[in-house]
Design an enzyme around this catalytic site. Structure first.
Site, PDB file in Angstrom:
ATOM      1  N   ALA A 288       2.905   7.469  -6.197  1.00  9.18           N
ATOM      2  CA  ALA A 288       3.141   8.867  -5.451  1.00  9.18           C
ATOM      3  C   ALA A 288       4.534   9.510  -6.011  1.00  9.18           C
ATOM      4  O   ALA A 288       4.394  10.741  -6.034  1.00  9.18           O
ATOM      5  CB  ALA A 288       3.491   8.099  -4.104  1.00  9.18           C
TER       6      ALA A 288
ATOM      7  N   HIS B 266      -2.220   5.808  13.055  1.00  5.92           N
ATOM      8  CA  HIS B 266      -2.379   4.303  13.366  1.00  5.92           C
ATOM      9  C   HIS B 266      -1.007   3.831  14.233  1.00  5.92           C
ATOM     10  O   HIS B 266      -0.835   2.711  14.258  1.00  5.92           O
ATOM     11  CB  HIS B 266      -2.497   3.568  12.184  1.00  5.92           C
TER      12      HIS B 266
ATOM     13  N   GLY C 133      -1.940   7.834  -2.054  1.00 10.37           N
ATOM     14  CA  GLY C 133      -2.089   6.512  -1.978  1.00 10.37           C
ATOM     15  C   GLY C 133      -2.730   5.756  -0.748  1.00 10.37           C
ATOM     16  O   GLY C 133      -2.489   4.916  -0.177  1.00 10.37           O
TER      17      GLY C 133
END
Length: 226
Positions: free
Chosen positions: A215, A105, A170
């Site tokens: 995480a 992204h 995540g």
């Protein structure tokens, strides 16, 4: 020959470092309607708001550090061929020492001219109205906004197809096309999913192990397994 680990990371990967997750429960991102700050429509309506928003995100990057989860992924390169595919626009994977990172992204520390899709200029400071590229186009964040194509997905799919191990960290698995990537892995490849609030994964033919934790906690456990 080293086994290939392909890691798909989302907002929860960086949450421990103090970066707010993209989709809070109220649908806002840092108190903004997502479409106002992360869409071509929002950019056309109020480019200064969009630039100010991402300038604040870029400034925040200088205040945060990679967490233990990021560090373990970098350490795994000593024993494995590790390819990270991230939905995150921060640079915490890079700063932790990982070598192979594909940003689906876009990246906060890059900009481009508003009409130059292929351009990518490294940029650490604020972007202001009037900052232009060599074609006199207003600079904008090199971020994939809602409604825009995700060209990096074409590079991500072959990585997933060649994985020996898949790790998902995540992510709510709600944002496509990223959420569909795991389905490109070969059916015998184990998939490990680390998230404190894991989503239900449907139609996955692979062996799946869910670690419902942060995480860092999940990667500490997984490091020993691998």
């Amino acid at each position: 020959m080293q086994k290939k680990i392909v890691v798909l990371t989302g907002a929860g990967m960086s949450a421990e470092s103090g970066i707010s997750t993209f989709r809070d429960s109220n649908g806002l991102w840092e108190n903004h309607d997502i479409m106002d700050v992360a869409s071509p429509i929002g950019w056309k309506k109020n480019p200064k708001l969009v630039l100010d928003f991402y300038n604040a995100r870029r400034a925040q990057l200088k205040e945060v550090q990679p967490n233990r989860g990021h560090e373990i992924l970098a350490e795994l390169e000593q024993s494995f061929n590790v390819q990270i595919i991230t939905q995150n626009v921060d640079n915490l994977h890079e700063r932790a020492g990982s070598s192979n990172i594909l940003h689906l992204h876009g990246e906060l520390v890059k900009v481009r001219g508003e009409f130059s899709d292929e351009e990518s200029i490294y940029w650490e400071n604020d972007i202001n109205l009037g900052d232009v590229n060599e074609n006199a186009e207003q600079l904008r964040p090199d971020i994939v906004w809602f409604g825009e194509q995700v060209p990096a997905i074409d590079f991500a799919i072959p990585h997933m197809q060649s994985a020996d191990i898949v790790i998902i960290i995540g992510t709510s698995l709600q944002v496509y096309p990223a959420a569909g990537l795991m389905h490109y892995a070969k059916s015998h490849v184990p998939v490990y999913y680390i998230d404190p609030n894991p989503a239900t994964i449907y139609d996955l033919k692979n062996p799946l192990e869910v670690l419902p934790m942060s995480a860092s906690e999940g990667m500490e456990i997984l490091k020993e397994k691998l």
